[in-house]
Design a protein around this motif. Structure first.
Motif, PDB file in Angstrom:
ATOM      1  N   THR A  25     -11.931   5.492  19.453  1.00 32.00           N
ATOM      2  CA  THR A  25     -12.730   4.623  18.595  1.00 32.00           C
ATOM      3  C   THR A  25     -13.165   3.452  19.464  1.00 32.00           C
ATOM      4  N   ALA A  26     -14.293   2.850  19.128  1.00 35.41           N
ATOM      5  CA  ALA A  26     -14.815   1.743  19.927  1.00 35.41           C
ATOM      6  C   ALA A  26     -15.625   0.816  19.028  1.00 35.41           C
ATOM      7  N   HIS A  27     -15.834  -0.410  19.515  1.00 33.00           N
ATOM      8  CA  HIS A  27     -16.784  -1.305  18.863  1.00 33.00           C
ATOM      9  C   HIS A  27     -17.358  -2.272  19.883  1.00 33.00           C
ATOM     10  N   CYS A  28     -18.594  -2.662  19.637  1.00 36.80           N
ATOM     11  CA  CYS A  28     -19.317  -3.569  20.519  1.00 36.80           C
ATOM     12  C   CYS A  28     -18.748  -4.969  20.357  1.00 36.80           C
ATOM     13  N   ALA A  38     -18.745   6.695  15.445  1.00 36.50           N
ATOM     14  CA  ALA A  38     -17.723   7.411  14.673  1.00 36.50           C
ATOM     15  C   ALA A  38     -16.563   7.786  15.594  1.00 36.50           C
ATOM     16  N   ALA A  39     -15.344   7.742  15.067  1.00 35.43           N
ATOM     17  CA  ALA A  39     -14.179   8.174  15.844  1.00 35.43           C
ATOM     18  C   ALA A  39     -14.375   9.627  16.239  1.00 35.43           C
ATOM     19  N   THR A  40     -14.016   9.957  17.484  1.00 31.33           N
ATOM     20  CA  THR A  40     -14.257  11.301  17.978  1.00 31.33           C
ATOM     21  C   THR A  40     -13.223  11.721  19.016  1.00 31.33           C
ATOM     22  N   ALA A  41     -13.028  13.029  19.137  1.00 27.94           N
ATOM     23  CA  ALA A  41     -12.192  13.579  20.203  1.00 27.94           C
ATOM     24  C   ALA A  41     -13.053  13.949  21.406  1.00 27.94           C
ATOM     25  N   ASP A  42     -14.373  13.843  21.267  1.00 23.26           N
ATOM     26  CA  ASP A  42     -15.309  14.136  22.360  1.00 23.26           C
ATOM     27  C   ASP A  42     -15.529  12.847  23.149  1.00 23.26           C
ATOM     28  N   LEU A  43     -14.729  12.642  24.187  1.00 24.67           N
ATOM     29  CA  LEU A  43     -14.757  11.388  24.938  1.00 24.67           C
ATOM     30  C   LEU A  43     -16.081  11.185  25.660  1.00 24.67           C
ATOM     31  N   LYS A  44     -16.698  12.271  26.130  1.00 23.08           N
ATOM     32  CA  LYS A  44     -17.997  12.152  26.796  1.00 23.08           C
ATOM     33  C   LYS A  44     -19.068  11.701  25.811  1.00 23.08           C
ATOM     34  N   ALA A  45     -19.052  12.243  24.598  1.00 22.73           N
ATOM     35  CA  ALA A  45     -20.033  11.863  23.578  1.00 22.73           C
ATOM     36  C   ALA A  45     -19.872  10.381  23.211  1.00 22.73           C
ATOM     37  N   ALA A  46     -18.635   9.903  23.124  1.00 21.77           N
ATOM     38  CA  ALA A  46     -18.403   8.490  22.814  1.00 21.77           C
ATOM     39  C   ALA A  46     -18.944   7.608  23.933  1.00 21.77           C
ATOM     40  N   GLY A  47     -18.703   7.999  25.174  1.00 24.79           N
ATOM     41  CA  GLY A  47     -19.231   7.241  26.307  1.00 24.79           C
ATOM     42  C   GLY A  47     -20.748   7.215  26.302  1.00 24.79           C
ATOM     43  N   LEU A  48     -21.362   8.348  25.999  1.00 24.35           N
ATOM     44  CA  LEU A  48     -22.817   8.424  25.935  1.00 24.35           C
ATOM     45  C   LEU A  48     -23.354   7.522  24.818  1.00 24.35           C
ATOM     46  N   ALA A  49     -22.670   7.500  23.672  1.00 23.29           N
ATOM     47  CA  ALA A  49     -23.092   6.643  22.562  1.00 23.29           C
ATOM     48  C   ALA A  49     -23.045   5.173  22.963  1.00 23.29           C
ATOM     49  N   MET A  50     -21.996   4.766  23.690  1.00 20.10           N
ATOM     50  CA  MET A  50     -21.896   3.375  24.130  1.00 20.10           C
ATOM     51  C   MET A  50     -22.982   3.040  25.143  1.00 20.10           C
ATOM     52  N   MET A  51     -23.260   3.966  26.075  1.00 20.69           N
ATOM     53  CA  MET A  51     -24.309   3.717  27.057  1.00 20.69           C
ATOM     54  C   MET A  51     -25.680   3.651  26.390  1.00 20.69           C
ATOM     55  N   PHE A  62     -17.466  -3.368  25.321  1.00 27.89           N
ATOM     56  CA  PHE A  62     -16.915  -2.664  24.166  1.00 27.89           C
ATOM     57  C   PHE A  62     -15.395  -2.709  24.215  1.00 27.89           C
ATOM     58  N   ALA A  63     -14.782  -2.700  23.059  1.00 34.06           N
ATOM     59  CA  ALA A  63     -13.331  -2.507  22.958  1.00 34.06           C
ATOM     60  C   ALA A  63     -13.125  -1.037  22.604  1.00 34.06           C
ATOM     61  N   ARG A  64     -12.311  -0.362  23.374  1.00 35.50           N
ATOM     62  CA  ARG A  64     -12.032   1.054  23.115  1.00 35.50           C
ATOM     63  C   ARG A  64     -10.565   1.221  22.772  1.00 35.50           C
ATOM     64  N   THR A  65     -10.303   2.132  21.833  1.00 35.44           N
ATOM     65  CA  THR A  65      -8.936   2.468  21.464  1.00 35.44           C
ATOM     66  C   THR A  65      -8.766   3.965  21.553  1.00 35.44           C
TER      67      THR A  65
END
Length: 91
Positions: A25-28, A38-51, A62-65
């Motif tokens: 999970t992350a937030h700006c 959205a919380a996800t198990a796809d770490l690459k997709a989360a990184g892409l969303a943040m970028m 970003f804060a990541r958990t």
């Protein structure tokens, strides 16, 4: 008669349960933004969303958990590994 205590060191190891996933999970952190994927198990997709968010807004921080299910195992010398217990069902 006196009581005697005997202590022995027992080694343990901890790691991610092999039947679980790591969830991100992350937030700006930019003031007033509030964006979060959205919380996800796809770490690459989360990184892409943040970028993508950074590309659109210029917000770079970003804060990541990361969350997982931990499994602690007792290690015994000269013994095979104990069976892996199943994941508990959610309450």
């Amino acid at each position: 008669m006196s009581t005697r205590r005997v202590f022995r060191a027992v080694q343990h190891a901890i790691g991610t349960h092999p039947q679980s996933e790591i969830t991100l999970t992350a937030h700006c952190l930019s003031a007033g933004c509030g964006w979060t994927p959205a919380a996800t198990a796809d770490l690459k997709a989360a990184g892409l969303a943040m970028m993508t968010h950074t590309g659109r807004t210029g917000h770079p921080t970003f804060a990541r958990t990361y969350e997982d299910v931990a499994l602690v195992r007792r290690l015994e010398l000269n013994e095979g590994q104990a069976g892996i217990p199943p994941l508990p069902t959610p309450r």
